[in-house]
Structure formats: structure tokens, C-alpha cells
Write a protein that holds these residues in place. Structure first.
Motif, PDB file in Angstrom:
ATOM      1  N   SER A 141     -31.304 -31.528  23.059  1.00  0.00           N
ATOM      2  CA  SER A 141     -30.616 -30.244  23.194  1.00  0.00           C
ATOM      3  C   SER A 141     -31.633 -29.095  23.306  1.00  0.00           C
ATOM      4  N   TYR A 142     -32.694 -29.186  22.490  1.00  0.00           N
ATOM      5  CA  TYR A 142     -33.743 -28.148  22.511  1.00  0.00           C
ATOM      6  C   TYR A 142     -34.397 -28.084  23.890  1.00  0.00           C
ATOM      7  N   LYS A 143     -34.762 -29.271  24.397  1.00  0.00           N
ATOM      8  CA  LYS A 143     -35.480 -29.319  25.688  1.00  0.00           C
ATOM      9  C   LYS A 143     -34.592 -28.824  26.822  1.00  0.00           C
ATOM     10  N   GLU A 144     -33.340 -29.257  26.802  1.00  0.00           N
ATOM     11  CA  GLU A 144     -32.424 -28.850  27.875  1.00  0.00           C
ATOM     12  C   GLU A 144     -32.286 -27.318  27.890  1.00  0.00           C
ATOM     13  N   ALA A 145     -32.143 -26.720  26.707  1.00  0.00           N
ATOM     14  CA  ALA A 145     -31.952 -25.264  26.646  1.00  0.00           C
ATOM     15  C   ALA A 145     -33.239 -24.524  27.038  1.00  0.00           C
ATOM     16  N   THR A 146     -34.371 -24.985  26.507  1.00  0.00           N
ATOM     17  CA  THR A 146     -35.612 -24.249  26.790  1.00  0.00           C
ATOM     18  C   THR A 146     -35.996 -24.388  28.277  1.00  0.00           C
ATOM     19  N   SER A 147     -35.607 -25.544  28.879  1.00  0.00           N
ATOM     20  CA  SER A 147     -35.945 -25.703  30.309  1.00  0.00           C
ATOM     21  C   SER A 147     -35.166 -24.696  31.160  1.00  0.00           C
ATOM     22  N   LYS A 148     -34.081 -24.161  30.583  1.00  0.00           N
ATOM     23  CA  LYS A 148     -33.297 -23.149  31.323  1.00  0.00           C
ATOM     24  C   LYS A 148     -33.720 -21.746  30.901  1.00  0.00           C
ATOM     25  N   GLY A 149     -34.783 -21.660  30.132  1.00  0.00           N
ATOM     26  CA  GLY A 149     -35.308 -20.342  29.746  1.00  0.00           C
ATOM     27  C   GLY A 149     -34.731 -19.773  28.454  1.00  0.00           C
ATOM     28  N   VAL A 150     -33.951 -20.606  27.730  1.00  0.00           N
ATOM     29  CA  VAL A 150     -33.373 -20.114  26.467  1.00  0.00           C
ATOM     30  C   VAL A 150     -34.449 -20.132  25.379  1.00  0.00           C
ATOM     31  N   ASN A 151     -34.455 -19.071  24.588  1.00  0.00           N
ATOM     32  CA  ASN A 151     -35.417 -18.961  23.512  1.00  0.00           C
ATOM     33  C   ASN A 151     -34.710 -19.369  22.205  1.00  0.00           C
ATOM     34  N   ILE A 152     -35.032 -20.572  21.735  1.00  0.00           N
ATOM     35  CA  ILE A 152     -34.313 -21.068  20.542  1.00  0.00           C
ATOM     36  C   ILE A 152     -34.840 -20.351  19.296  1.00  0.00           C
ATOM     37  N   ARG A 153     -33.931 -19.683  18.588  1.00  0.00           N
ATOM     38  CA  ARG A 153     -34.332 -18.886  17.424  1.00  0.00           C
ATOM     39  C   ARG A 153     -34.062 -19.610  16.100  1.00  0.00           C
ATOM     40  N   ALA A 154     -33.009 -20.408  16.089  1.00  0.00           N
ATOM     41  CA  ALA A 154     -32.664 -21.039  14.809  1.00  0.00           C
ATOM     42  C   ALA A 154     -31.824 -22.287  15.029  1.00  0.00           C
ATOM     43  N   LEU A 155     -31.840 -23.125  13.999  1.00  0.00           N
ATOM     44  CA  LEU A 155     -31.033 -24.347  13.980  1.00  0.00           C
ATOM     45  C   LEU A 155     -30.065 -24.245  12.802  1.00  0.00           C
ATOM     46  N   VAL A 156     -28.780 -24.410  13.086  1.00  0.00           N
ATOM     47  CA  VAL A 156     -27.776 -24.377  12.013  1.00  0.00           C
ATOM     48  C   VAL A 156     -27.458 -25.802  11.584  1.00  0.00           C
ATOM     49  N   ILE A 157     -27.505 -26.042  10.271  1.00  0.00           N
ATOM     50  CA  ILE A 157     -27.069 -27.331   9.741  1.00  0.00           C
ATOM     51  C   ILE A 157     -26.001 -27.051   8.688  1.00  0.00           C
ATOM     52  N   ILE A 158     -24.884 -27.748   8.815  1.00  0.00           N
ATOM     53  CA  ILE A 158     -23.823 -27.606   7.804  1.00  0.00           C
ATOM     54  C   ILE A 158     -23.806 -28.904   6.996  1.00  0.00           C
ATOM     55  N   ASN A 159     -24.164 -28.814   5.752  1.00  0.00           N
ATOM     56  CA  ASN A 159     -24.294 -30.017   4.919  1.00  0.00           C
ATOM     57  C   ASN A 159     -23.795 -29.747   3.502  1.00  0.00           C
ATOM     58  N   PRO A 160     -22.768 -30.503   3.056  1.00  0.00           N
ATOM     59  CA  PRO A 160     -21.880 -31.412   3.758  1.00  0.00           C
ATOM     60  C   PRO A 160     -21.134 -30.707   4.899  1.00  0.00           C
ATOM     61  N   GLY A 161     -20.729 -31.514   5.879  1.00  0.00           N
ATOM     62  CA  GLY A 161     -20.246 -30.941   7.132  1.00  0.00           C
ATOM     63  C   GLY A 161     -18.793 -30.508   7.144  1.00  0.00           C
ATOM     64  N   ASN A 162     -18.546 -29.431   7.821  1.00  0.00           N
ATOM     65  CA  ASN A 162     -17.199 -28.997   8.180  1.00  0.00           C
ATOM     66  C   ASN A 162     -17.194 -28.917   9.701  1.00  0.00           C
TER      67      ASN A 162
END
Ligand SMILES: Cc1ncc(COP(=O)(O)O)c(C=O)c1O
Length: 412
Positions: A141-162
Motif C-alpha cells: 500500500s505504501y509503495k503504490e501510494a508513494t509511486s503516485k506521488g503521495v506523501n505518507i504522513r502516518a499509519l493508523v492502527i486500531i488495536n483491538p480492531g473496530n
């Protein structure tokens, strides 16, 4: 008692409430300069309560150097939601900024990213292996987005998940921390369901795992907690906090302080609720036995309900449900007949939305379609909760089972 302090000396109440209640009310009031819950507080929330939050985190995560968890790095909020919104707002500067979020996810994230004009970069949770989070998928997901020029700022993790109800293993969390370090992204750890654990996989906070990896001072984590979940469930009181890990630069803390100052302060009753959550009665206190009994009764009952609901769902044709290891939800996959899919399309509805609307109309059971959370293309789900009281669970599952079988026949 904190709202009407004169009641602390009320004779009748003295006979009704447990003795430590009065002491606690006084301690809380002493932590408020004005001694009144009707006044503004510090914009980050009352210092005395933030100190208790800092002690709670230090103890929960067994952090040796207590100075690492400073009350200055804690911001009390009106529930976790405003903290998440402020975090995303400060990260998204323009439409090139992207935030990685799980799919399925809780819509607070997708909606806020949209509102702030950023890009939602989804990574899929793996349903077949219990909604696990795989680092290969994060990389994809990171590579696909950055290859389109997206600047990834953060990763959200929901734990335990909803809505998915899974709990992360420690090994998995270590891999996530390594990913964040490698890719230089901030980790937003939504840990509001940390008390809601129903399997033998314990909850670990990201802060604790980073500390055990010797990376506490290098991993940037903003973590969230709330009074809305757990066994308190005081969601209407709007209390929560976010915490900036020691690796986060002090200048960021100052910027957050400016940002939260716009709203003056979090509501004081919600702050006090946070205080009660992070500093509950201790062994030996008058209230302890009752507190422990109520906590255990609620959590044990939720666990029984979780297992009951998941096994009822799995007993149905065309329904498969991963175990609810944590949180308050089950997120079953439903195989819908082709005729139901066509009927939905002709009405301009998502197929799972048609299913849940008919469930509501025919059985009076209200659940949320999977399309509201995002799901793998071509799959259909719904999110249900095991919050109805234990005495109602059997009746609700029976009504649901009957509806489901009728639905399959109707669209056969
Ligand atoms: C994963 C998750 N995060 C955050 C929240 C927000 O909760 P609150 O603002 O009530 O603390 C919720 C509420 O359901 C949630 O499920």
C-alpha cells in the motif's frame, strides 16, 4: 460531589456512599484551582489528572524511567475523537498528504481525512487469518501510494480492531514499529478498546512494545484512549486523552497546545471521568470490592456474549465470522444470492445495505453494512455488536437467524 461540593458534608450521603468517595471528590477538587467544575481548566486538561494518566501509562507499560512519560505530553480530550481529528488535521497540509488506514476501518478516520483534504491510503486486513495485519500489505500500500506521488504522513492502527475485533500479537506490533521506522511515518495508535479482550491474546500498547524493543525514544507514536469503551462505557460523558511518545519533538507538543487552546479546554466532567478510569479504587480501599466485582462481571459477560454471537453467526449457511478477540463487535462475511445483489443494484443500494435494511425492517435488528467501513471488493459484511444485555442475546440471535434463512429463500 464534585459538582456540588457542599454535599461532601451532607449527613444522609455520608451514610449512603462509600467513605473513600468523599476523599476522592476532595482530591479532585484540590486539583482544580478554582475548586469548581464550572470553570475553564488548562487547555490540555487539569494537571493533577494528567499526572494520574502519566502514572497509569508508566505502570501499564512497565516503563522504568517514569520521567519519560510526562504530563506535558498528555492532552485530555472530549472522548478520543477530537484527539484523532486534531492529529489528522495537523498532519495533513495539502492534498498530497496521505494517511494509511486499515480496511475495514472506523469511519472517524476516512471522514476526517476527507474533511482535511488529504488522501486515504487503505491497507487491507486479512480476513482469512482473523483480520491479521500483514507488513507485506503495508509495504504494498505504501509503495503504490508513494509511486503516485503521495506523501505518507502516518499509519493508523486500531488495536483491538473496530469493526473487525482482532487483537494484534506482539510480534506483529514489532514488525509495524520497524515499518514506521523504515518508512519514517508517525504511528497513530487507536487503543480505545484496550480493556476489551476476550481471547488469550493480551493487549499490549505500542508504547510498551517500542520500549521493549529499546525504541521508545526513537519511535514516534500518538496513542489514544477513551472512557467510552472498556467496562466503563461512559461514552456520553466525553472523556479521553492522547499521548505523544517521548520521541516526538517538544515543538510538536507546543503546536498541539496551540491547537487545543482554540477550544479553550476539554469538558471538566469528562476529565474527571478519565481520572476515575486511570486511577480506580485500589485493594484496601472501601470501594475496591464493589469496583472489582462490577468490572469482572461486565468483562466476563461481554466475553460470553462475544463467543455466543460468533458461534451463532457461524452456524448459518452463507455466513462466516472470525473470532471476536477484542473490542465490542463481530464483522461476519455474508454470501449474498445473485438475485439480492441485482435487487440492491436496481435500487441504487450496496448489496449489504439492502441486507441490513431488510434485517431492520423484518426483525427489528439494527446493524451496520460492511460498505460503511470499507471491505475487499466483491465481499459483503455487516458489523454487529454484542452489547445487548445477556438476557436479550438469545432472542436477538434467534430473530436474526430466522431473518437470514428467510432472506436466502426470498432471493433464491
Ligand atoms: C476505534 C475507535 N476509535 C475512536 C472512537 C471514538 O470514541 P470516543 O470519541 O467516544 O472516545 C471509537 C468509537 O466508537 C472507536 O470505535
Amino acid at each position: 460531589l464534585v459538582t456540588s461540593p457542599e454535599l461532601i458534608d451532607h449527613k444522609g450521603l455520608r451514610e449512603t456512599l462509600k467513605e473513600d468517595t468523599f476523599a476522592r471528590a476532595k482530591t479532585i477538587l484540590n486539583g482544580i484551582d478554582s475548586r469548581s467544575t464550572g470553570a475553564y481548566t488548562h487547555s490540555q486538561g487539569l494537571r493533577a489528572i494528567r499526572e494520574n494518566v502519566a502514572r497509569f501509562i508508566t505502570k501499564r507499560d512497565k516503563i522504568e524511567d517514569e520521567k519519560l512519560i510526562s504530563p506535558d505530553s498528555i492532552f485530555l480530550t472530549d472522548g478520543a475523537s477530537p484527539g484523532v481529528q486534531n492529529g489528522l488535521r495537523s498532519l495533513i497540509r495539502d492534498s498530497n498528504d496521505g494517511i494509511m488506514i486499515p480496511i475495514p476501518q472506523y469511519p472517524l478516520y476516512s471522514a476526517t481525512i476527507q474533511l482535511c483534504g488529504g488522501q486515504q491510503v487503505g491497507y487491507l486486513l486479512n480476513e482469512e487469518s482473523g483480520w491479521s495485519l500483514e507488513v507485506e500489505e503495508l509495504e504494498r500500500s505504501y509503495k503504490e501510494a508513494t509511486s503516485k506521488g503521495v506523501n505518507i504522513r502516518a499509519l493508523v492502527i486500531i488495536n483491538p480492531g473496530n469493526p473487525t475485533g482482532q487483537t494484534l500479537t506482539k510480534g506483529n506490533m514489532e514488525a509495524v514499529i520497524d515499518f514506521c521506522e523504515r518508512r519514517d511515518v508517525l504511528l497513530l495508535a487507536d487503543e480505545v478498546y484496550q480493556e476489551n479482550i476476550y481471547s488469550d491474546k493480551p493487549f499490549n500498547s505500542f508504547l510498551k512494545v517500542a520500549d521493549e524493543m529499546g525504541k521508545l525514544e526513537t519511535t514516534e507514536i500518538i496513542s489514544y484512549h477513551s472512557v467510552s469503551k472498556g467496562f466503563l462505557g461512559e461514552c456520553g460523558r466525553r472523556g479521553g486523552y492522547f499521548h505523544l511518545s517521548p520521541a516526538i519533538d517538544k515543538s510538536v507538543q507546543e503546536e498541539f497546545y496551540k491547537l487545543v487552546s482554540i477550544n479553550l479546554c476539554p469538558n471538566v466532567d469528562g476529565q474527571i471521568m478519565v481520572d476515575l478510569m486511570v486511577n480506580p479504587p485500589k485493594k484496601g480501599d472501601y470501594s475496591y470490592d464493589q469496583y472489582a466485582q462490577e468490572r469482572d462481571d461486565i468483562l466476563n459477560s461481554l466475553k460470553r456474549r462475544a463467543h455466543k454471537l460468533v458461534s451463532a453467526l457461524n452456524s448459518l449457511e452463507g455466513v462466516s465470522c472470525q473470532p471476536a478477540e477484542g473490542a465490542m463487535y463481530a464483522f461476519p462475511k455474508i454470501t449474498l444470492p445473485a438475485k439480492a445483489v441485482q435487487a440492491a443494484q436496481s435500487k441504487g443500494l450496496y448489496p449489504d445495505a439492502l441486507y441490513v435494511l431488510e434485517l431492520l425492517e423484518n426483525a427489528g435488528v439494527c446493524v451496520v453494512p460492511g460498505s460503511g467501513f470499507g471491505q475487499k471488493d466483491g465481499t459483503y459484511h455487516f458489523r454487529t455488536t454484542f452489547l445487548p444485555s445477556e438476557s436479550k442475546m438469545d432472542e436477538v440471535t434467534e430473530r436474526y437467524k430466522k431473518f437470514h434463512n428467510d432472506f436466502l429463500q426470498r432471493y433464491a
